[in-house]
Scaffold this active site. Structure first.
Site: not given
Ligand code: HSE
Length: 434
Positions: A13-14, A105, A132, A134, A136, A187, A190, A205
């Site tokens: 995803t990331v 994290k 931390v 996502g 923001i 989803g 974790e 975080k």
């Protein structure tokens, strides 16, 4: 100028989101960075899986070491997660003289001190905005935007899964296990949802936030951690009747005796903006002495690629700068990190929500309030609900004023020993965040 060559570790995803953002906004990003940022290679465990991103022109490999050892690559984006192979790869990348951007994290919270020491010795950057909250940009905000302040406290909704579960329990009166299953299916959670619901992800975080807010070492092992698995929809409803919402908060607070580092379910007055951050959204409230309270709000999970790309741009801009004149990894100069004591849970001070199951007969409540008075614990609010038709005990809910946990423990031991009180007293901390 020649493009900067990036290697991406992990195309989930990331990682996939990062590649998408880099492609979609390539021109804007190059205008900002001063050079094109090119993903030349990427590691994926399963090369045949379908992906959320277009991998045209990217050399895919299932050997992550071939990326961290590739002399052509200047920056490695570690987007695998966890503390196993990810730690090894990051250290190896630094050994090989590559800058690192990570969304990990757990890695930063548990091994950041070691990683930053190596990066400093090598004159390299390790950027971790995506670790931390996502999307923001909270690391940059605290580390740079609020650099003129003494930060007094930070309180954040920094786990989207827990916020989603608590919101569903509040809005729809649903039960915890039922909503957890849905959060997993969506989803948000974790790989191991225990990390979410037992507060561990939020504690990772918070460890990072506390370090950059106060200039203290990363010390995950000193965070008091309590998750939301013990919260019932009754507690959510009683809190609402008293004018509060229950949120899982990560709180870091400076006190004259030391620093409080804690993650726990918390009653927050419903009039506070942060109490109205619902669903999977994240928010971090930072109180600085010069600025006052500032609130940062946004999505915690899906748009994490936005933060990874911001870090890539930052690293590219600073590639040729003198390592000694870059923004320090943990906001404070390495020689100025202060070992302020972290307070044990027994010394932390909060107000409490207490829920007792009391026998329905005269004098029971008087016994309870007498014990509280003996311990000089004053009551801010009380509600007593009617017993259900077939039950001999009724719920009593009390809000206390602020006190040390050890003082409460002594009083509760006496209350729980009363023959008229059924089972342990449920306690949830209360923060006014004023
Ligand atoms: N599982 C995490 C959450 C993802 O629910 O917030 C973002 O770190």
């Amino acid at each position: 100028m020649k493009p900067v060559k990036i290697g991406v570790l992990g195309l989930g995803t990331v990682g996939g989101g990062t590649v998408n953002v880099l492609r979609r906004n390539a021109d804007e990003i190059a205008r900002r960075a001063g050079r094109e940022i090119q993903v030349v290679r990427a590691f994926a465990r399963d090369l045949n899986r379908s992906r959320i991103c277009d991998t045209t022109g990217i050399g895919l490999t299932d050997d992550p070491y071939s990326i961290v050892n590739d002399p052509e690559i200047e920056i490695v984006a570690e987007l695998i997660g966890g503390t196993g192979i990810a730690r090894d790869l990051v250290l190896k990348a630094l050994d090989n003289g590559k800058h690192v951007v990570t969304a990990n994290k757990a890695l930063i919270a548990l091994h950041g001190n070691e990683i930053f020491a190596k990066a400093r010795a090598q004159g390299l950057m390790v950027a971790f905005e995506a670790a931390v909250a996502g999307g923001i940009p909270i690391i940059k905000a605290v580390r740079e935007g609020l650099a003129g302040n003494t930060i007094e406290w930070v309180a954040g909704i920094i786990n989207g899964t827990c916020n989603y579960i608590l919101t569903e329990m509040w809005e729809k009166g649903r039960d915890f296990p039922d909503v957890l299953q849905e959060a997993q299916a969506l989803g948000y959670a974790e790989a191991d949802p225990t990390f979410d619901v037992e507060g561990i992800d939020a504690a990772h975080k918070l460890t990072i936030l506390a370090s950059i807010a106060f200039g203290i070492p990363l010390q995950f092992d000193k965070v008091y951690i309590e998750g939301i698995s013990g919260i019932t929809r009754l507690d959510v409803a009683y809190a609402q009747a008293l004018g509060y919402r229950i949120k899982l908060l990560g709180i870091a607070r400076r006190t004259p005796a030391g620093v409080e580092l804690r993650v726990h379910p918390t009653l927050i007055p419903e009039r506070r903006l942060i109490a109205n951050v619902n669903g999977v959204m994240n928010a971090v409230l930072v109180k600085g002495d010069a600025v006052g309270p500032t609130l940062f709000y946004g999505a915690g999970a899906d748009p994490t690629g936005s933060s990874v790309v911001a870090d890539l741009v930052d690293v590219v801009r600073m590639l040729t700068s003198d390592p000694d004149n870059r923004v320090p990894h943990l906001a404070f100069q390495p020689g100025s990190i202060a070992d302020i004591p972290v307070l044990p849970a027994s010394e932390m001070q909060t107000a409490y929500y207490l829920r007792l199951s009391a026998e329905d007969k005269p004098g029971v409540l008087a016994d309870v309030t007498r014990i509280l008075a003996d311990h000089r614990i004053s009551i801010e609010a009380i509600i007593q609900k009617e017993a259900l038709a077939d039950e001999s005990h009724l719920p009593v809910i009390l809000l206390t004023h602020k006190l040390k946990e050890k003082e409460l423990n002594e009083a509760l031991a006496r209350i729980e020993a009363l023959s008229t009180i059924n089972g342990p007293v449920k306690r949830i901390r209360v923060e006014t965040l004023g």
